[in-house]
Write an enzyme that holds these catalytic residues in place. Structure first.
Site, PDB file in Angstrom:
ATOM      1  N   ARG A 128       0.882  -1.281  -0.031  1.00  0.00           N
ATOM      2  CA  ARG A 128      -0.073  -0.157  -0.065  1.00  0.00           C
ATOM      3  C   ARG A 128       0.935   1.149  -0.046  1.00  0.00           C
ATOM      4  O   ARG A 128       1.936   1.449   0.634  1.00  0.00           O
ATOM      5  CB  ARG A 128      -0.985   0.163   1.257  1.00  0.00           C
ATOM      6  CG  ARG A 128      -1.509   1.229   1.291  1.00  0.00           C
ATOM      7  CD  ARG A 128      -2.867   1.063   2.441  1.00  0.00           C
ATOM      8  NE  ARG A 128      -2.465   1.274   3.748  1.00  0.00           N
ATOM      9  CZ  ARG A 128      -3.224   1.099   4.922  1.00  0.00           C
ATOM     10  NH1 ARG A 128      -4.629   0.970   4.543  1.00  0.00           N
ATOM     11  NH2 ARG A 128      -2.785   0.986   6.065  1.00  0.00           N
ATOM     12  N   ARG A 160       3.070   4.445   4.526  1.00  0.00           N
ATOM     13  CA  ARG A 160       2.812   4.915   5.776  1.00  0.00           C
ATOM     14  C   ARG A 160       3.909   4.196   6.513  1.00  0.00           C
ATOM     15  O   ARG A 160       4.199   3.119   6.610  1.00  0.00           O
ATOM     16  CB  ARG A 160       1.320   4.311   6.188  1.00  0.00           C
ATOM     17  CG  ARG A 160       0.301   5.333   5.855  1.00  0.00           C
ATOM     18  CD  ARG A 160      -0.964   4.648   6.271  1.00  0.00           C
ATOM     19  NE  ARG A 160      -1.304   4.313   7.610  1.00  0.00           N
ATOM     20  CZ  ARG A 160      -2.486   3.911   8.019  1.00  0.00           C
ATOM     21  NH1 ARG A 160      -3.653   3.969   7.305  1.00  0.00           N
ATOM     22  NH2 ARG A 160      -2.537   3.417   9.123  1.00  0.00           N
TER      23      ARG A 160
HETATM   24  P1  AMP Z   1      -6.011   3.794  10.597  1.00  0.00           P
HETATM   25  O1  AMP Z   1      -5.185   5.026   9.525  1.00  0.00           O
HETATM   26  O2  AMP Z   1      -7.075   3.938  10.937  1.00  0.00           O
HETATM   27  O3  AMP Z   1      -4.988   2.412  10.477  1.00  0.00           O
HETATM   28  O4  AMP Z   1      -5.222   4.410  11.927  1.00  0.00           O
HETATM   29  C1  AMP Z   1      -3.702   4.557  12.297  1.00  0.00           C
HETATM   30  C2  AMP Z   1      -3.558   4.620  13.859  1.00  0.00           C
HETATM   31  O5  AMP Z   1      -4.111   5.762  14.345  1.00  0.00           O
HETATM   32  C3  AMP Z   1      -4.061   3.237  14.396  1.00  0.00           C
HETATM   33  O6  AMP Z   1      -3.078   2.107  14.738  1.00  0.00           O
HETATM   34  C4  AMP Z   1      -4.086   3.925  16.210  1.00  0.00           C
HETATM   35  O7  AMP Z   1      -2.699   3.984  16.363  1.00  0.00           O
HETATM   36  C5  AMP Z   1      -4.550   5.373  15.449  1.00  0.00           C
HETATM   37  N1  AMP Z   1      -6.217   5.465  15.748  1.00  0.00           N
HETATM   38  C6  AMP Z   1      -6.818   5.651  14.678  1.00  0.00           C
HETATM   39  N2  AMP Z   1      -8.206   5.597  14.956  1.00  0.00           N
HETATM   40  C7  AMP Z   1      -8.220   5.516  16.501  1.00  0.00           C
HETATM   41  C8  AMP Z   1      -9.097   5.195  17.465  1.00  0.00           C
HETATM   42  N3  AMP Z   1     -10.581   5.348  16.911  1.00  0.00           N
HETATM   43  N4  AMP Z   1      -8.875   4.769  18.571  1.00  0.00           N
HETATM   44  C9  AMP Z   1      -7.630   4.744  19.089  1.00  0.00           C
HETATM   45  N5  AMP Z   1      -6.775   4.887  17.862  1.00  0.00           N
HETATM   46  C10 AMP Z   1      -7.006   4.975  16.931  1.00  0.00           C
END
Ligand code: AMP
Length: 213
Positions: free
Chosen positions: A126, A159
């Site tokens: 990705r 990322r």
């Molecule tokens: P994502 O892009 O959705 O994979 O989010 C990346 C990172 O942001 C995750 O691995 C968490 O560390 C943090 N994160 C995103 N959304 C949440 C949430 N609702 N609660 C806690 N941590 C979050």
């Protein structure tokens, strides 16, 4: 018609790709917690400083930080798709309370189901646009870091948390802390499970047919 959607699924299940299509097609706002947090980190805000270490390790950022951030984002919106939230039962309960206050119940919680082997393959190939967040995959097209985004012209990057070790931790956290949220919505009777394999367009057609019901 106003729609309030939660989209769930393991990291790499394809939530981001579907959210880009859904927000265009239904003309609703997307609230994407990962993108909001990454912006806070790059802007070095208080939230960003508090969240960065958790994110780099693939751990969840504490509930109170996330809930306050979402409350701000949802102000004045009666139609939206939430991506990346709620990720714990505490967050799901907080969301219910916010929506009750606004007298706006959730329309649906969509679960994108994809096997783990496909997830790891997708995440390790990705790439994302650093400007608009558009997702690219080297499984679908030749793409490398530093290329320019076809939509906005900003640089394409990987990322920081899309490496094998962090992916494993994110999948573990998903199973342990986020899967109970799936069960929470199943019990409420608003969960719809969608096969997340195939092209983004094929998956969207499955979602579209159930949202149109
Ligand atoms: P994502 O892009 O959705 O994979 O989010 C990346 C990172 O942001 C995750 O691995 C968490 O560390 C943090 N994160 C995103 N959304 C949440 C949430 N609702 N609660 C806690 N941590 C979050």
């Amino acid at each position: 018609m106003a729609k309030r959607i939660v989209i769930m699924g393991a990291p790499g299940a394809g939530k981001g790709s579907q959210v880009s299509i859904i927000k265009e097609k239904y003309d609703i706002d997307a609230i994407v917690t990962g993108d909001l947090l990454r912006r806070h980190v790059s802007d070095k805000t208080d939230i960003g400083r508090a969240a960065a270490a958790y994110m780099n390790e693939g751990k969840l950022v504490p509930d109170d930080i996330i809930i306050d951030m979402i409350r701000e984002e949802m102000k004045g919106k009666d139609s939206f798709i939430l991506d990346g939230f709620p990720r714990t039962v505490v967050q799901a309960e907080a969301l219910d309370r916010m929506l009750e206050e606004m007298q706006l119940p959730l329309t649906v919680a969509i679960l994108l189901s994809v096997d783990d082997e496909i997830i790891v393959k997708r995440l390790t190939s990705r790439f994302v646009c650093s400007g608009c967040g558009k997702i690219f995959s080297s499984l679908r097209e030749p793409v490398k870091e530093g290329d320019k985004c076809s939509d906005c012209g900003a640089s394409i990057i990987r990322r920081k948390d899309d490496n094998e070790e962090t992916i494993k931790e994110r999948l573990r956290v998903y199973r342990e802390q986020t899967f109970p949220v799936v069960e929470y919505y199943r019990r409420k009777g608003i969960l719809k499970e969608v096969d997340g394999t195939g092209t983004p367009q094929e998956v969207f057609e499955r979602i579209d047919s159930l949202l149109g019901e």
